[in-house]
Enzyme design. Structure first.
Site, PDB file in Angstrom:
ATOM      1  N   GLY A   1       0.733  -1.189  -0.098  1.00  0.00           N
ATOM      2  CA  GLY A   1       0.107   0.040   0.141  1.00  0.00           C
ATOM      3  C   GLY A   1       0.845   1.369   0.092  1.00  0.00           C
ATOM      4  O   GLY A   1       1.816   1.590   0.697  1.00  0.00           O
TER       5      GLY A   1
ATOM      6  N   GLY B   1      -0.431   4.576   0.239  1.00  0.00           N
ATOM      7  CA  GLY B   1      -0.936   5.782   0.720  1.00  0.00           C
ATOM      8  C   GLY B   1      -0.288   6.556   1.731  1.00  0.00           C
ATOM      9  O   GLY B   1       0.825   6.197   1.929  1.00  0.00           O
ATOM     10  N   PHE B   2      -1.022   7.108   2.528  1.00  0.00           N
ATOM     11  CA  PHE B   2      -0.374   8.152   3.618  1.00  0.00           C
ATOM     12  C   PHE B   2       0.478   7.218   4.524  1.00  0.00           C
ATOM     13  O   PHE B   2       1.697   7.527   4.720  1.00  0.00           O
ATOM     14  CB  PHE B   2      -1.431   8.818   4.342  1.00  0.00           C
ATOM     15  CG  PHE B   2      -2.022   9.975   3.652  1.00  0.00           C
ATOM     16  CD1 PHE B   2      -1.076  11.131   3.270  1.00  0.00           C
ATOM     17  CD2 PHE B   2      -3.326   9.922   3.219  1.00  0.00           C
ATOM     18  CE1 PHE B   2      -1.674  12.204   2.773  1.00  0.00           C
ATOM     19  CE2 PHE B   2      -3.874  10.921   2.577  1.00  0.00           C
ATOM     20  CZ  PHE B   2      -3.168  12.144   2.232  1.00  0.00           C
TER      21      PHE B   2
ATOM     22  N   VAL C   1      -1.779  -6.695  -4.780  1.00  0.00           N
ATOM     23  CA  VAL C   1      -1.286  -7.892  -4.007  1.00  0.00           C
ATOM     24  C   VAL C   1      -2.633  -8.793  -3.796  1.00  0.00           C
ATOM     25  O   VAL C   1      -3.635  -8.099  -3.221  1.00  0.00           O
ATOM     26  CB  VAL C   1      -0.913  -7.711  -2.400  1.00  0.00           C
ATOM     27  CG1 VAL C   1      -0.788  -8.705  -1.686  1.00  0.00           C
ATOM     28  CG2 VAL C   1       0.510  -7.041  -2.536  1.00  0.00           C
TER      29      VAL C   1
ATOM     30  N   GLU D   1     -18.213  18.157   2.989  1.00  0.00           N
ATOM     31  CA  GLU D   1     -17.561  18.946   1.941  1.00  0.00           C
ATOM     32  C   GLU D   1     -18.059  18.919   0.740  1.00  0.00           C
ATOM     33  O   GLU D   1     -18.155  19.766  -0.074  1.00  0.00           O
ATOM     34  CB  GLU D   1     -16.184  18.618   2.301  1.00  0.00           C
ATOM     35  CG  GLU D   1     -15.457  18.984   3.636  1.00  0.00           C
ATOM     36  CD  GLU D   1     -14.027  18.703   3.667  1.00  0.00           C
ATOM     37  OE1 GLU D   1     -13.312  19.467   4.454  1.00  0.00           O
ATOM     38  OE2 GLU D   1     -13.487  17.621   3.112  1.00  0.00           O
TER      39      GLU D   1
ATOM     40  N   ASP E   1      -5.654   3.192   7.353  1.00  0.00           N
ATOM     41  CA  ASP E   1      -6.979   2.582   7.646  1.00  0.00           C
ATOM     42  C   ASP E   1      -7.422   1.077   7.432  1.00  0.00           C
ATOM     43  O   ASP E   1      -8.452   0.511   7.453  1.00  0.00           O
ATOM     44  CB  ASP E   1      -7.842   3.214   6.168  1.00  0.00           C
ATOM     45  CG  ASP E   1      -8.005   4.641   6.145  1.00  0.00           C
ATOM     46  OD1 ASP E   1      -7.916   5.139   7.149  1.00  0.00           O
ATOM     47  OD2 ASP E   1      -8.225   5.223   5.180  1.00  0.00           O
TER      48      ASP E   1
ATOM     49  N   ALA F   1      -5.994  11.253   7.548  1.00  0.00           N
ATOM     50  CA  ALA F   1      -4.908  11.275   6.917  1.00  0.00           C
ATOM     51  C   ALA F   1      -3.648  11.537   7.779  1.00  0.00           C
ATOM     52  O   ALA F   1      -2.529  10.819   7.817  1.00  0.00           O
ATOM     53  CB  ALA F   1      -4.547  12.361   5.820  1.00  0.00           C
TER      54      ALA F   1
END
Length: 448
Positions: free
Chosen positions: A19, A21-22, A88, A179, A314, A330
């Site tokens: 992964g 991501g952040f 994966v 938002e 997450d 995040a």
């Protein structure tokens, strides 16, 4: 093919990160500059996406390139990090081995699982088939085209408005939903304020799209203070958003939404911001999952019962000081990635790992132009209005990966929020225009 430490002349410990991501990227960046370790970063995309700004791509405030960053470009100065674009599909946590869709295998001394999240439809009938989640760049691009497709369709044939063409339903009143609703409301109101001869969709006249925000709670932004919740609700209503609070979506169909209070809304655009669960890969680790399908982790972010395996962001239930799982933010993902790298380095050095300590910098949400709420620091100092809006812009610009991205985002924000203009968004997914309007021809679109 198997990639393992034994195939390399270096004696460096091999860390396989699933992964980009952040969380995964933060871990790779810290490890990437340290001797004694080498990293293989695996992700099905070749970019990191800035998820908090996906709704701005969906509403054409920002372009895709403003919030997505090439992983190899980010890590180009980290010689001991190798990026592989691959998905994966299976994990053997006992041997720290993962297998990809292409049949390749990667084995490491340490395994870091940071595969991210996906939409959680909570078993709502039809939601997976007929709604638009907003949790990936692909989602945002597809939703943008869907919104444009509805506007184009209604402009071509205004009779479609009675069949729900300009009814947009947002499910979920958290930051993503609020938002999105605020930005969408601004977009529609800006278009309608223009002189008729200057409107992009001239055949729509003064007809406004209708935005519905549905949430089971009694207020939007339930993680915020009552004062900020009330302000956010007021700002959304000011932008024409119709709030259906204390109400849940009972069913999503092809052209409609049924609510728990019996109301029916005709719509062909249902935006799902109702919650997250871990990516499907969490069910392939071979251990029981916790809340949201995420992996429960020990205080040091390792997976209990497994040696050298960590779960982050997450993909994990990381407990805060109060013993409750930290939210899917995040900042939590970034800090957990950095801390995981720190603990791997301590482990390599033969030193004890340390329990993760999350630095709570606060929470914030933008409700639209010059309207935002923020609660800063652990003490949750409440800020709203223009000050909150400016704080939101500053914080999100800082979080963007590159200097170029920060500059481009500020230019786009200035163009939109100060100049009141928007770029000409492209309907680049024409399949979103393909709707069988005859299916709901007898309806009048006023089921709410």
């Amino acid at each position: 093919m198997t990639d393992s430490p034994g195939q390399h002349p270096s004696s460096a410990k091999h860390v396989v990160i699933v992964g980009g991501g952040f969380a995964g990227l933060s871990c790779a960046r810290k490890l990437g500059s340290k001797p004694g370790v080498r990293v293989t970063l695996l992700d099905k995309n070749n970019y990191q996406q800035f998820q908090p700004l996906l709704y701005q791509v969906a509403t054409a405030i920002l372009a895709s390139g403003n919030i997505a960053f090439n992983l190899r470009g980010i890590l180009h100065n980290h010689a001991n990090v190798d990026v592989k674009m691959t998905e994966v599909t299976s994990i053997d946590p006992q041997t720290h081995t993962v297998e990809t869709a292409q049949g390749q295998r990667y084995q490491g001394d340490y395994l870091v699982l940071a595969a991210g999240a996906q939409a959680n439809f909570f078993g709502t009938p039809g939601a997976a088939e007929y709604s638009y989640p907003l949790y990936s760049l692909h989602d945002a691009q597809q939703l943008r085209s869907r919104i444009l497709a509805m506007l184009e369709s209604a402009d071509r044939d205004p009779s479609l408005i009675a069949r729900g063409a300009l009814n947009f339903v947002i499910v979920g009143g958290g930051p993503t939903g609020a938002e999105m609703a605020g930005a969408f409301g601004d977009m529609l109101q800006t278009a309608l304020k223009q002189q008729p001869e200057k409107r992009a969709y001239k055949n729509l006249g003064s007809v406004a799209g209708r935005i519905f925000l549905v949430d089971g709670g009694n207020a939007v932004l339930k993680a915020f203070s009552p004062k900020n919740q009330a302000y956010a609700g007021k700002m959304l209503e000011k932008r024409g958003v119709q709030l259906h609070l204390g109400t849940r979506v009972k069913e999503v169909g092809d052209g409609y939404v049924l609510l728990s209070d019996g109301a029916k809304i005709l719509t062909h655009t249902v935006i799902w911001a109702g919650g997250l669960k871990a990516a499907d890969l969490s069910g392939k680790v071979g251990i029981a999952t916790g809340k949201g399908g995420r992996l429960d982790v020990a205080p040091d972010l390792s997976v209990p019962g497994l040696t050298g395996v960590y779960a982050l962001g997450d993909f994990a239930n990381i407990l805060g000081k109060d013993g409750q799982p930290l939210p899917q933010l995040a900042s939590v993902a970034q800090q957990s990635g950095h801390w995981c790298a720190k603990n791997i380095l301590l482990d390599v050095a033969g030193k004890p790992r340390e329990a993760f300590r999350y630095l709570d910098k606060g929470i914030m949400a933008m409700i639209g132009r010059s309207a935002a709420v923020a609660e800063v620091g652990g003490g949750r100092i409440a800020v709203q209005g223009v000050i909150g809006f400016l704080a939101w812009l500053a914080v999100h610009a800082v979080l963007l990966t590159s200097f170029q991205a920060k500059v481009e985002a500020f230019v786009a924000w200035a163009w939109t929020f100060i100049g009141g203009a928007r770029g000409d968004a492209l309907l680049d997914r024409p399949e979103e225009l393909h709707i069988d309007w005859t299916a709901d021809k007898a309806e009048d679109g006023r089921g709410d």
